[in-house]
Design a protein around this motif. Sequence first.
Motif, PDB file in Angstrom:
ATOM      1  N   LEU A  36     -32.183 -29.071  15.311  1.00 22.37           N
ATOM      2  CA  LEU A  36     -32.180 -28.515  16.618  1.00 22.37           C
ATOM      3  C   LEU A  36     -32.632 -29.678  17.542  1.00 22.37           C
ATOM      4  O   LEU A  36     -32.279 -29.672  18.757  1.00 22.37           O
ATOM      5  CB  LEU A  36     -33.457 -27.673  16.487  1.00 22.37           C
ATOM      6  N   ALA A  37     -33.296 -30.602  17.073  1.00 22.18           N
ATOM      7  CA  ALA A  37     -33.639 -31.906  17.839  1.00 22.18           C
ATOM      8  C   ALA A  37     -32.662 -32.673  18.361  1.00 22.18           C
ATOM      9  O   ALA A  37     -32.350 -32.998  19.435  1.00 22.18           O
ATOM     10  CB  ALA A  37     -35.166 -32.441  17.333  1.00 22.18           C
ATOM     11  N   ILE A  38     -31.690 -32.960  17.272  1.00 16.59           N
ATOM     12  CA  ILE A  38     -30.589 -33.737  17.689  1.00 16.59           C
ATOM     13  C   ILE A  38     -29.634 -32.868  18.516  1.00 16.59           C
ATOM     14  O   ILE A  38     -29.202 -33.494  19.510  1.00 16.59           O
ATOM     15  CB  ILE A  38     -29.775 -33.982  16.372  1.00 16.59           C
ATOM     16  N   LEU A  42     -28.193 -34.214  22.084  1.00 21.93           N
ATOM     17  CA  LEU A  42     -26.855 -34.364  22.486  1.00 21.93           C
ATOM     18  C   LEU A  42     -26.500 -33.653  23.841  1.00 21.93           C
ATOM     19  O   LEU A  42     -25.567 -33.938  24.337  1.00 21.93           O
ATOM     20  CB  LEU A  42     -26.067 -33.898  21.285  1.00 21.93           C
ATOM     21  N   SER A  43     -26.773 -32.259  23.615  1.00 23.50           N
ATOM     22  CA  SER A  43     -26.780 -31.356  24.924  1.00 23.50           C
ATOM     23  C   SER A  43     -27.288 -31.978  26.159  1.00 23.50           C
ATOM     24  O   SER A  43     -26.604 -31.802  27.108  1.00 23.50           O
ATOM     25  CB  SER A  43     -27.544 -29.999  24.590  1.00 23.50           C
ATOM     26  N   SER A  44     -28.367 -32.640  26.187  1.00 23.74           N
ATOM     27  CA  SER A  44     -29.055 -33.266  27.324  1.00 23.74           C
ATOM     28  C   SER A  44     -28.223 -34.491  27.600  1.00 23.74           C
ATOM     29  O   SER A  44     -27.912 -34.771  28.841  1.00 23.74           O
ATOM     30  CB  SER A  44     -30.464 -33.622  27.275  1.00 23.74           C
ATOM     31  N   MET A  45     -27.626 -35.177  26.821  1.00 26.59           N
ATOM     32  CA  MET A  45     -26.887 -36.420  27.312  1.00 26.59           C
ATOM     33  C   MET A  45     -25.376 -35.915  27.613  1.00 26.59           C
ATOM     34  O   MET A  45     -24.860 -36.674  28.527  1.00 26.59           O
ATOM     35  CB  MET A  45     -26.425 -37.353  25.666  1.00 26.59           C
ATOM     36  N   GLY A  51     -20.405 -28.200  24.483  1.00 28.21           N
ATOM     37  CA  GLY A  51     -19.186 -27.736  23.728  1.00 28.21           C
ATOM     38  C   GLY A  51     -19.358 -26.613  22.707  1.00 28.21           C
ATOM     39  O   GLY A  51     -20.726 -26.261  22.541  1.00 28.21           O
ATOM     40  N   LEU A  52     -18.563 -25.942  22.131  1.00 30.11           N
ATOM     41  CA  LEU A  52     -18.828 -24.929  21.257  1.00 30.11           C
ATOM     42  C   LEU A  52     -19.453 -25.295  19.820  1.00 30.11           C
ATOM     43  O   LEU A  52     -19.733 -24.581  19.126  1.00 30.11           O
ATOM     44  CB  LEU A  52     -17.385 -24.103  21.147  1.00 30.11           C
ATOM     45  N   SER A  53     -18.916 -26.439  19.454  1.00 28.86           N
ATOM     46  CA  SER A  53     -19.191 -27.077  18.351  1.00 28.86           C
ATOM     47  C   SER A  53     -20.730 -26.914  18.082  1.00 28.86           C
ATOM     48  O   SER A  53     -21.455 -27.180  17.321  1.00 28.86           O
ATOM     49  CB  SER A  53     -18.511 -28.623  18.199  1.00 28.86           C
ATOM     50  N   ALA A  54     -21.513 -27.535  19.200  1.00 27.75           N
ATOM     51  CA  ALA A  54     -22.890 -27.709  19.254  1.00 27.75           C
ATOM     52  C   ALA A  54     -23.406 -26.034  19.255  1.00 27.75           C
ATOM     53  O   ALA A  54     -24.598 -26.214  18.573  1.00 27.75           O
ATOM     54  CB  ALA A  54     -23.407 -28.245  20.703  1.00 27.75           C
ATOM     55  N   GLY A 107     -29.648 -19.501  27.392  1.00 29.46           N
ATOM     56  CA  GLY A 107     -28.374 -19.965  27.740  1.00 29.46           C
ATOM     57  C   GLY A 107     -27.346 -18.673  27.942  1.00 29.46           C
ATOM     58  O   GLY A 107     -26.527 -18.967  28.856  1.00 29.46           O
ATOM     59  N   ALA A 108     -27.864 -17.620  27.757  1.00 33.96           N
ATOM     60  CA  ALA A 108     -26.798 -16.490  27.902  1.00 33.96           C
ATOM     61  C   ALA A 108     -27.029 -16.165  29.281  1.00 33.96           C
ATOM     62  O   ALA A 108     -26.119 -15.411  29.964  1.00 33.96           O
ATOM     63  CB  ALA A 108     -26.892 -15.486  27.063  1.00 33.96           C
TER      64      ALA A 108
END
Length: 109
Positions: A36-38, A42-45, A51-54, A107-108
């Motif tokens: 979850l931290a990773i 990645l989402s903040s970067m 994307g959908l893979s995250a 997010g939704a």
Amino acid sequence: MQVHFGNRRKIQFTDKTHPVMGIVSVVMGGASLLLLAILCILSSMAKGASGLSAGYLGILALLVAIVGFVLAARCYQKEDIYLVTPAVGSVLNGMLVVISLLLYVIGAA
């Protein structure tokens, strides 16, 4: 059985063990927290467009936390165990489930 050494120390012999499911629950909680931290980094970067893979990896982290919580909850039924690992596993995985669900609801919206 307790062995006393004066008034200061006592040694207590017991047959209690740490349950394997409790240890696995803590490890699963740590893995879910790390994932979850990773994903948050990645989402903040990617400025929220990772994307959908995250999203799939986030759902995987949620499922791992749910399984870890269930394993920790099942440990409470056993006898002659230390309750440290099931307690840590249930608290850690429970918090991760709540945090993951809140992230998906926010997010939704």
